[in-house]
Design an enzyme around this catalytic site. Structure first.
Site, short mmCIF file in Angstrom:
data_model
loop_
_atom_site.label_atom_id
_atom_site.label_comp_id
_atom_site.label_asym_id
_atom_site.label_seq_id
_atom_site.Cartn_x
_atom_site.Cartn_y
_atom_site.Cartn_z
N HIS A 242 38.98 46.28 45.73
CA HIS A 242 38.52 45.70 44.47
C HIS A 242 37.17 44.99 44.62
O HIS A 242 36.18 45.37 43.99
CB HIS A 242 39.52 44.65 43.98
CG HIS A 242 40.93 45.10 43.85
ND1 HIS A 242 41.36 45.90 42.83
CD2 HIS A 242 42.04 44.84 44.59
CE1 HIS A 242 42.66 46.09 42.94
NE2 HIS A 242 43.09 45.47 44.00
C1 BDR Z 1 42.03 40.97 42.51
O1 BDR Z 1 43.11 40.10 42.80
C2 BDR Z 1 43.11 39.78 44.17
O2 BDR Z 1 44.39 39.93 44.69
C3 BDR Z 1 42.08 40.66 44.84
O3 BDR Z 1 41.42 39.94 45.86
C4 BDR Z 1 41.14 41.02 43.72
O4 BDR Z 1 40.11 40.06 43.58
C5 BDR Z 1 42.61 42.32 42.10
O5 BDR Z 1 43.43 42.18 40.99
#
Ligand code: BDR
Ligand code: CA
Length: 312
Positions: A242
């Site tokens: 992500h």
């Molecule tokens: C986001 O939530 C976190 O768990 C990850 O680091 C990312 O920023 C994804 O939904």
């Protein structure tokens, strides 16, 4: 041109890879500071993890600040079920020795935006938007000084990951997200629609491992750990990286495509609190306030990530 950035983060394995990508790319981004926020795990762990990652990158002089330890109004929700107890579960990690800055992250954000020339600092939030919104609320004069906000958060076609309708970063602090999306600052959003296309595959992970470097090995072990959750949940080939999408966008914006649309944050919905209501089809008549990305050239993204991580 090198962009001056502040990375606001809650590491998190994918945050860690994003920080490594930024620190490996000095010709593209100048990291003025890293501000930690509570999110994936509580603040004492996120600020610790940020320092571990800076040391791993060989950049212990990087300034790391601790920020807000709880959302503006809501109770903190964390994601140990994804990231493990420390937030960086996977490899064995020693405690960092580089210092944490004394200044509060919110004060650092405010001071930096007041001192740097107007429109020259980009904010890169990779976690809940608590630090950024608190800075905006406390010092509204900084808002026009922000060049751009490029953030990971939200979802439209993919809908939610922490609830059926909300993505984690926005869900944890919807009031903060609402302030940011209403601020008038140019915003680029990397939602799950994009990040679920930036999936690690076995050859990518092997590529990191084969670098024969400590950062390469760590990235491989982190993605191995992080993968198990998404493979089980989505039946996907690997883990979505992500947060690195935010930094990759700053380096190579052409890897991403999307639409400039209106995005509102649902604050009251019985089942939809924290949802990013993106007007993808432009049916609301509401003014566009964000570039909401929808696609990524995944091969180009992994090519860039591999080339840069190999430098460390
Ligand atoms: C986001 O939530 C976190 O768990 C990850 O680091 C990312 O920023 C994804 O939904
Ligand atoms: Ca994150």
């Amino acid at each position: 041109m090198t962009r001056k950035i502040i990375i606001d983060t809650d590491p998190g394995q994918d945050d860690a890879v994003a920080i490594l990508l930024a620190l490996a790319s000095p010709e593209d981004v100048d990291v003025l500071g890293i501000t930690a926020v509570a999110g994936n795990v509580p603040l004492p762990l996120t600020e610790r993890n940020a320092r571990i990652v800076c040391e791993l990158a060989g950049r212990p002089e990087t300034k790391v600040f601790a920020g807000c330890d709880a959302p503006m109004k809501a109770k903190l929700v964390t994601a140990e079920h994804v990231h493990g107890k420390t937030g960086l579960d996977g490899p064995q990690l020693a405690d960092p020795t580089m210092p944490l800055q004394d200044q509060h992250a919110v004060d650092f954000i405010i001071e930096t935006l007041r001192t740097e020339p107007e429109g020259t600092v980009t904010l890169c939030p990779l976690g809940p938007l608590t630090n950024i919104a608190t800075a905006m609320e406390r010092a509204p004069d900084i808002i026009p000084c922000i060049q751009e906000i490029v953030l990971m958060g939200g979802a439209y076609f993919e809908v939610g990951n922490i609830t059926p309708s909300a993505e984690f970063n926005i869900y944890v602090d919807p009031e903060a997200a609402d302030i940011v999306f209403k601020s008038g600052v140019p915003i680029v959003v990397m939602p799950l629609d994009v990040t679920h296309k930036a999936l690690t595959t076995a050859p990518h992970v092997q590529g990191f491992r084969d670098m024969g470097t400590e950062p390469g090995r760590m990235v491989a072990e982190w993605t191995d750990f992080f993968e198990r959750f998404d493979k089980e949940k989505y039946g996907s080939a690997g883990a979505p990286l992500h947060d690195p999408c935010v930094i990759a966008y700053l380096i190579k914006p052409a890897l991403f495509s999307g639409r400039h649309v209106n995005v509102e944050i649902e604050l009251d919905g019985t089942f939809t609190r924290g949802m990013t209501v993106a007007d993808w089809w432009r049916v609301s008549g509401r003014e566009a306030n964000a570039m909401f990305m929808g696609d990524v050239d995944a091969d180009g993204f992994f090519g860039l990530l591999t080339e840069r991580i190999a430098r460390l």
